[in-house]
Write a protein that holds these residues in place. Structure first.
Motif, PDB file in Angstrom:
ATOM      1  N   GLN A  22       0.831  -1.200   0.000  1.00  0.00           N
ATOM      2  CA  GLN A  22       0.000   0.000   0.000  1.00  0.00           C
ATOM      3  C   GLN A  22       0.869   1.256   0.000  1.00  0.00           C
ATOM      4  OE1 GLN A  22      -2.800   0.066   3.289  1.00  0.00           O
ATOM      5  NE2 GLN A  22      -4.484   0.244   1.856  1.00  0.00           N
ATOM      6  N   ALA A  23       1.918   1.248   0.825  1.00  0.00           N
ATOM      7  CA  ALA A  23       2.804   2.406   0.909  1.00  0.00           C
ATOM      8  C   ALA A  23       3.500   2.662  -0.418  1.00  0.00           C
ATOM      9  CB  ALA A  23       3.838   2.194   2.017  1.00  0.00           C
ATOM     10  N   ILE A  24       3.935   1.591  -1.095  1.00  0.00           N
ATOM     11  CA  ILE A  24       4.595   1.744  -2.400  1.00  0.00           C
ATOM     12  C   ILE A  24       3.627   2.343  -3.415  1.00  0.00           C
ATOM     13  CG2 ILE A  24       5.543   0.447  -4.345  1.00  0.00           C
ATOM     14  CD1 ILE A  24       6.797  -1.455  -2.289  1.00  0.00           C
ATOM     15  N   GLY A  25       2.370   1.896  -3.379  1.00  0.00           N
ATOM     16  CA  GLY A  25       1.376   2.467  -4.287  1.00  0.00           C
ATOM     17  C   GLY A  25       1.133   3.941  -4.011  1.00  0.00           C
ATOM     18  N   PHE A  26       1.207   4.326  -2.735  1.00  0.00           N
ATOM     19  CA  PHE A  26       0.985   5.725  -2.373  1.00  0.00           C
ATOM     20  C   PHE A  26       2.113   6.629  -2.841  1.00  0.00           C
ATOM     21  CE2 PHE A  26      -1.750   4.416   1.539  1.00  0.00           C
ATOM     22  CZ  PHE A  26      -2.831   4.204   0.698  1.00  0.00           C
ATOM     23  N   MET A  27       3.323   6.061  -3.045  1.00  0.00           N
ATOM     24  CA  MET A  27       4.483   6.873  -3.447  1.00  0.00           C
ATOM     25  C   MET A  27       4.251   7.587  -4.772  1.00  0.00           C
ATOM     26  SD  MET A  27       6.622   6.341  -0.994  1.00  0.00           S
ATOM     27  CE  MET A  27       6.903   5.095   0.275  1.00  0.00           C
ATOM     28  N   ALA A  28       3.494   6.971  -5.646  1.00  0.00           N
ATOM     29  CA  ALA A  28       3.315   7.521  -6.991  1.00  0.00           C
ATOM     30  C   ALA A  28       2.174   8.531  -7.053  1.00  0.00           C
ATOM     31  CB  ALA A  28       3.049   6.381  -7.987  1.00  0.00           C
ATOM     32  N   LEU A  29       1.644   8.924  -5.904  1.00  0.00           N
ATOM     33  CA  LEU A  29       0.505   9.842  -5.879  1.00  0.00           C
ATOM     34  C   LEU A  29       0.908  11.188  -5.300  1.00  0.00           C
ATOM     35  CD1 LEU A  29      -2.244   7.438  -4.445  1.00  0.00           C
ATOM     36  CD2 LEU A  29      -1.799   7.978  -6.851  1.00  0.00           C
ATOM     37  N   SER A  30       0.379  12.242  -5.883  1.00  0.00           N
ATOM     38  CA  SER A  30       0.537  13.561  -5.286  1.00  0.00           C
ATOM     39  C   SER A  30      -0.344  13.620  -4.041  1.00  0.00           C
ATOM     40  CB  SER A  30       0.107  14.645  -6.280  1.00  0.00           C
ATOM     41  OG  SER A  30      -1.295  14.562  -6.516  1.00  0.00           O
ATOM     42  N   ASN A  31      -0.199  14.677  -3.246  1.00  0.00           N
ATOM     43  CA  ASN A  31      -1.019  14.808  -2.033  1.00  0.00           C
ATOM     44  C   ASN A  31      -2.510  14.809  -2.356  1.00  0.00           C
ATOM     45  OD1 ASN A  31       1.355  15.031  -0.638  1.00  0.00           O
ATOM     46  ND2 ASN A  31       1.196  17.225  -0.253  1.00  0.00           N
ATOM     47  N   ILE A  32      -2.887  15.543  -3.392  1.00  0.00           N
ATOM     48  CA  ILE A  32      -4.309  15.629  -3.760  1.00  0.00           C
ATOM     49  C   ILE A  32      -4.826  14.281  -4.238  1.00  0.00           C
ATOM     50  CG2 ILE A  32      -5.924  16.666  -5.408  1.00  0.00           C
ATOM     51  CD1 ILE A  32      -4.286  19.229  -5.239  1.00  0.00           C
ATOM     52  N   ASP A  33      -4.019  13.578  -5.057  1.00  0.00           N
ATOM     53  CA  ASP A  33      -4.429  12.254  -5.531  1.00  0.00           C
ATOM     54  C   ASP A  33      -4.507  11.258  -4.374  1.00  0.00           C
ATOM     55  OD1 ASP A  33      -4.586  13.172  -8.115  1.00  0.00           O
ATOM     56  OD2 ASP A  33      -2.543  12.577  -8.636  1.00  0.00           O
ATOM     57  N   ARG A 337      15.576   2.363  -6.483  1.00  0.00           N
ATOM     58  CA  ARG A 337      15.480   3.407  -7.507  1.00  0.00           C
ATOM     59  C   ARG A 337      14.044   3.560  -8.027  1.00  0.00           C
ATOM     60  NH1 ARG A 337      15.411   2.950 -12.643  1.00  0.00           N
ATOM     61  NH2 ARG A 337      16.835   4.724 -12.902  1.00  0.00           N
ATOM     62  N   SER A 338      13.256   2.498  -8.011  1.00  0.00           N
ATOM     63  CA  SER A 338      11.871   2.609  -8.469  1.00  0.00           C
ATOM     64  C   SER A 338      11.054   3.476  -7.511  1.00  0.00           C
ATOM     65  CB  SER A 338      11.231   1.230  -8.601  1.00  0.00           C
ATOM     66  OG  SER A 338      11.158   0.582  -7.347  1.00  0.00           O
ATOM     67  N   THR A 339      11.368   3.392  -6.209  1.00  0.00           N
ATOM     68  CA  THR A 339      10.691   4.245  -5.226  1.00  0.00           C
ATOM     69  C   THR A 339      11.051   5.707  -5.454  1.00  0.00           C
ATOM     70  OG1 THR A 339      10.692   2.467  -3.584  1.00  0.00           O
ATOM     71  CG2 THR A 339      10.414   4.704  -2.764  1.00  0.00           C
ATOM     72  N   VAL A 340      12.348   5.964  -5.658  1.00  0.00           N
ATOM     73  CA  VAL A 340      12.799   7.332  -5.918  1.00  0.00           C
ATOM     74  C   VAL A 340      12.151   7.863  -7.198  1.00  0.00           C
ATOM     75  CG1 VAL A 340      14.803   8.773  -6.433  1.00  0.00           C
ATOM     76  CG2 VAL A 340      14.969   6.972  -4.708  1.00  0.00           C
ATOM     77  N   SER A 341      12.061   7.015  -8.204  1.00  0.00           N
ATOM     78  CA  SER A 341      11.470   7.428  -9.475  1.00  0.00           C
ATOM     79  C   SER A 341      10.005   7.806  -9.293  1.00  0.00           C
ATOM     80  CB  SER A 341      11.604   6.298 -10.495  1.00  0.00           C
ATOM     81  OG  SER A 341      11.029   6.653 -11.729  1.00  0.00           O
ATOM     82  N   ARG A 342       9.272   7.022  -8.498  1.00  0.00           N
ATOM     83  CA  ARG A 342       7.857   7.319  -8.269  1.00  0.00           C
ATOM     84  C   ARG A 342       7.697   8.676  -7.580  1.00  0.00           C
ATOM     85  NH1 ARG A 342       7.854   1.654  -6.911  1.00  0.00           N
ATOM     86  NH2 ARG A 342       6.481   0.467  -8.305  1.00  0.00           N
TER      87      ARG A 342
END
Length: 438
Positions: A22-33, A337-342
């Motif tokens: 769940q946390a990894i999925g949240f990384m790719a979201l802006s605050n509003i998203d 690196r995928s986390t940083v990229s997100r």
């Protein structure tokens, strides 16, 4: 005879728990998203409470202090320069009109001298919506046409304004003003304020050593600290709409360093309701979701902090972007690196003068002239090429080979074809085209 050799091999792997996924999925979201995603989830409101907006007791975990590098010189002078004793009547104050009016009503009591009151009006122009000062006292003294000592004396008077904490120059000063009023500013508490990064990181043992007290006293001081308001001017913010999408992160000056924070107006914070009773499965799910959100916030701040520390010169307007890639960030932070990229792809950063995406603060390195040399970023090379072309003889423009030779002593070893590619990226016409335009 064939022998069979049996052995054991130990291997470590990261368990992909539901909370981690769940946390990894949240990384790719802006605050509003992220707020929209949480709204789509079926949350048990009797167990979980979602808050967005006003400063809460969780403010410390949503901020990071970033110290300036040792070689940093004090801030650049402000863009607006006025003569001694001048005033800029067309300049729009930074703070909300409600905050300005609130302070102006107190001025006759705060600043008795009418001449000093004119200096106080200049301070008001530098007051941010948070209640902090956006400029240094030396900048304000120059604009007001007075001595530094006199400006500092006026500032001390203004810092008596209500609510306490207005006109602070840093987070520590804002909290110290409030702690002094509350009778909390003991020597250990003052040390706590000087070591806020340790508190934010949860380094309680190191903090106890720094404050000269035991862990229990540190925890007591930390609870008192969380009751203080890091943005005393925010209560007057009328929420004036701004053009475009709200930034996810806000960067402001904090003394000689920086203060980075997740935008309180858009970032969702979850907490368990006090005294909530629910089935064990519901409580486990709620705690997992809270943990995922907190992990997302901490990761975002970690990545953004590293970027800002590396690009300090660029953010101060003193140098071009430094060479910095996703792999560099992953290595420095210990994240994949995928986390940083997100994170860098999804989030935006609000600076005092503009808003930009985190990804725009990254730049690949150009081929270095010497292996041991710190490589120049591609952006730095592009800016240097533009400067060389701007200064060239229009009747006899520089060739790509000539540009390569001029860039070599500065640390960039570029082949002619690479120069041609960079020239195209920089929007610089070919030599023949520049000669025709001369």
């Amino acid at each position: 005879m064939i022998g069979i050799d049996l052995g054991l091999k130990q291997r470590t792997s990261l368990a992909m728990t539901p909370s981690l996924r769940q946390a990894i999925g949240f990384m790719a979201l802006s605050n509003i998203d992220l707020s929209a995603r949480l709204a789509d989830l079926t949350l048990d409101t009797s167990v979980l409470k979602t808050s967005v907006g006003p400063v809460s007791e969780d403010w410390l975990t949503l901020m990071r202090q970033i110290a300036p590098p040792p070689s940093t010189i004090h801030r650049q002078p402000p863009e607006i320069h006025l003569g001694p004793g001048g005033s800029d009547t067309d300049r729009i104050p930074l703070a909300d009109a409600g905050l300005i009016a609130h302070v102006e009503a107190q001025l006759p009591l705060l600043v008795r001298d009418s001449k000093d009151r004119r200096i106080a009006q200049i301070f008001l122009l530098y007051l941010e919506p948070s209640g902090w000062l956006a400029g240094t006292v030396s900048e304000i003294a120059t604009e007001a046409g007075c001595s530094l000592q006199r400006a500092e004396a006026v500032l001390r008077q203004l810092q008596s304004a209500e609510p306490t904490g207005l006109f602070a120059r840093s987070l520590a000063e804002c909290l110290a003003l409030q702690a002094e009023e509350e009778g909390l500013l003991t020597p250990p508490f003052a040390e706590l304020l000087r070591n806020l990064p340790l508190l934010a990181a949860g380094e309680m043992e190191a903090l106890a050593v720094a404050c000269g007290c035991d862990r229990t006293e540190v925890l007591t001081m930390a609870r008192c600290l969380r009751q203080l308001n890091p943005k005393p001017g925010a209560a007057f913010d009328q929420g004036t709409p701004t053009m475009g999408r709200a930034a996810d992160l806000i960067l402001r000056r904090d003394g000689d360093g920086w203060l980075l924070e997740l935008n309180a107006q858009t970032v969702p914070v979850l907490r368990l309701e006090t005294g909530a009773e629910a089935p064990p499965d519901a409580m486990t799910e709620a705690r997992g979701l809270i943990q995922a959100i907190e992990r997302r916030h901490a990761t975002v701040l970690t990545v953004a902090t590293e970027i800002i520390a590396r690009q300090d010169g660029f953010l101060r307007g003193k140098s071009p972007l430094a060479a910095l890639t996703i792999n560099d960030l992953a290595s420095a932070t210990g994240l994949h690196r995928s986390t940083v990229s997100r994170v860098t792809a999804a989030l935006s950063l609000s600076l005092p003068s503009r808003t930009l995406g985190l990804r725009t603060l990254l730049s690949a390195s150009a081929p270095a002239a010497r292996q041991q040399e710190e490589p120049l970023s591609v952006q730095a090379v592009l800016e240097r090429m533009r400067a060389l072309v701007q200064a060239e003889d229009r009747a006899n423009p520089l060739t790509d080979d000539a540009l390569a030779k001029l860039l070599l002593p500065e640390g960039a070893a570029l082949a002619r074809r690479t120069v041609a590619k960079y020239r195209a990226i920089a929007g610089i016409p070919a030599r023949s085209a520049r000669r025709r335009l001369a």
